[in-house]
Scaffold this active site. Structure first.
Site, PDB file in Angstrom:
ATOM      1  N   GLY A 102       0.796  -1.232   0.000  1.00 30.75           N
ATOM      2  CA  GLY A 102       0.000   0.000   0.000  1.00 30.75           C
ATOM      3  C   GLY A 102       0.821   1.271   0.000  1.00 30.75           C
ATOM      4  N   GLY A 104       2.632   2.202  -2.643  1.00 29.29           N
ATOM      5  CA  GLY A 104       2.772   2.684  -4.012  1.00 29.29           C
ATOM      6  C   GLY A 104       4.096   2.329  -4.664  1.00 29.29           C
ATOM      7  N   ASP A 151      -2.717   7.144  -6.880  1.00 30.02           N
ATOM      8  CA  ASP A 151      -1.323   6.782  -6.569  1.00 30.02           C
ATOM      9  C   ASP A 151      -0.350   7.509  -7.492  1.00 30.02           C
ATOM     10  OD1 ASP A 151      -2.430   5.025  -4.792  1.00 30.02           O
ATOM     11  OD2 ASP A 151      -1.220   3.308  -5.413  1.00 30.02           O
TER      12      ASP A 151
HETATM   13  O1  PMV Z   1      -2.099   0.757  -4.008  1.00 23.84           O
HETATM   14  P1  PMV Z   1      -2.816   0.796  -2.714  1.00 23.84           P
HETATM   15  O2  PMV Z   1      -2.751  -0.463  -1.935  1.00 23.84           O
HETATM   16  O3  PMV Z   1      -2.514   2.031  -1.905  1.00 23.84           O
HETATM   17  O4  PMV Z   1      -4.375   0.903  -3.033  1.00 23.84           O
HETATM   18  C1  PMV Z   1      -4.861   1.859  -3.877  1.00 23.84           C
HETATM   19  C2  PMV Z   1      -6.068   2.456  -3.318  1.00 23.84           C
HETATM   20  C3  PMV Z   1      -7.382   1.954  -3.850  1.00 23.84           C
HETATM   21  O5  PMV Z   1      -8.299   3.002  -3.619  1.00 23.84           O
HETATM   22  C4  PMV Z   1      -7.813   0.716  -3.086  1.00 23.84           C
HETATM   23  C5  PMV Z   1      -7.362   1.607  -5.328  1.00 23.84           C
HETATM   24  C6  PMV Z   1      -7.206   2.814  -6.237  1.00 23.84           C
HETATM   25  O6  PMV Z   1      -6.941   2.588  -7.425  1.00 23.84           O
HETATM   26  O7  PMV Z   1      -7.392   3.955  -5.801  1.00 23.84           O
END
Ligand code: PMV
Length: 317
Positions: A102, A104, A151
């Site tokens: 999480g 990125g 992200d």
């Molecule tokens: O990449 P992560 O684990 O931080 O998740 C992204 C966040 C989500 O909202 C779950 C997916 C997205 O594309 O925004």
């Protein structure tokens, strides 16, 4: 011999993960002291090689699979700049960002490679944060299916952002951070696939649209209130909003016993607020701390099984 280097930070989502995929506002911030780094050099031979020393691998660019993270980023530039044949290059990528947790890491690797190659090739029209973000988004699509775009945006801009996924253009706003926020980022050590978690939420939304629309709107309202609290420096209220957001994420089934435990432990140890961050099911949680509680919360998180605890300041730089 020509050489360029570029880096990109990790990131955390503060509010609104998952709901952001469905057009609700969300807030994210860079984690600048963990970074992905890309170096691009002219190859001394007529070869184009991709080196990832962290995992001890080297591949030839033309043999790299479609989803090879470095090759995918380079192909995006080739397409965007209509370059048929790239020169002979040696591309080396390293990263300090833990993977699949999480923070990125994938988007940061793409952004670093894209920025370094854009500079190496002197592609002036692509040498800006928005273009780097857009190209990184195209790579994210290969890995994640339906990424919201938050992200790549926070990683390319490297500033706290308020983000709304919308057509034809996402809303990306910077905002004031009246008092810098101190966050601890604790890793459950459980790797979790963003694609799987996002897919599960989609299936549940399809099965019960009205319930999930309600949950998504509640996340959006919380993100808006959180932005106001950050702009006003109201830390206690912000902590409360983190709790509310975590409770909704639990209802979306994206928390886990380990995440819940770290959240509870952080609050018991004096954190102002705590919630999972990112896709959930594993990965990281964040805790909002003050100077006097920071060390106690960090120790409590490690004592409760966190595999690592990073400290970051959310502020406008
Ligand atoms: O990449 P992560 O684990 O931080 O998740 C992204 C966040 C989500 O909202 C779950 C997916 C997205 O594309 O925004």
């Amino acid at each position: 011999m020509h050489k360029t280097e570029a880096t990109a930070p990790g990131k955390v989502i503060l509010f609104g993960e998952h709901a952001v995929v469905y057009g609700q506002p969300a807030i994210a911030a860079p984690v600048s002291h963990v970074r992905a780094m890309a170096k691009i050099e002219t190859h001394e031979e007529a070869r184009f090689t991709l080196h990832t020393p962290d995992i001890n691998t080297t591949v030839e660019y033309e043999d790299a699979p479609q989803d090879h993270p470095v090759a995918a980023a380079i192909r995006q530039i080739q397409q965007a700049a209509h370059i048929k044949q790239l020169p002979s290059l040696k591309v080396t990528v390293t990263s300090q960002i833990p993977i699949a947790s999480g923070l990125g890491s994938g988007a940061a690797i793409s952004a670093a490679v894209i920025r370094a190659l854009v500079q190496y090739l002197d592609l002036l029209h692509l040498n800006n944060d928005q273009a780097i973000s857009d190209l990184t988004y195209e790579v994210e699509k290969i890995h994640h299916g339906t990424p919201s775009g938050i992200d790549n945006t926070v990683i390319a801009y490297e500033q706290p952002i308020y983000f709304v996924r919308q057509h034809p253009q996402n809303k990306i706003e910077r905002f004031e951070v009246k008092r810098p926020l101190s966050l601890l980022i604790a890793d459950t050590g459980i790797r979790s696939s963003t694609k799987v978690a996002v897919g599960d939420v989609r299936r549940q939304w399809q099965a019960d649209e009205s319930k999930f629309e309600r949950l998504f709107s509640a996340c959006g309202r919380i993100a808006n209130q959180a932005r106001q609290a950050i702009e006003a420096g109201e830390i206690a209220q912000l902590g409360q909003l983190m709790q509310e957001n975590h409770a909704i994420l639990q209802q979306m089934t994206v928390s886990s016993p380990e995440l819940d435990r770290l959240v509870t432990v952080a609050l018991e140890a004096g954190a102002m607020g705590a919630k999972l961050s990112g896709a959930g099911r594993g990965g990281n949680m964040i805790a909002l701390v003050e100077e006097n509680s920071q060390e106690g919360v960090r120790e409590a998180l490690l004592g409760a099984g966190a595999k690592s605890v990073l400290m970051t300041q959310v502020q406008v730089t």
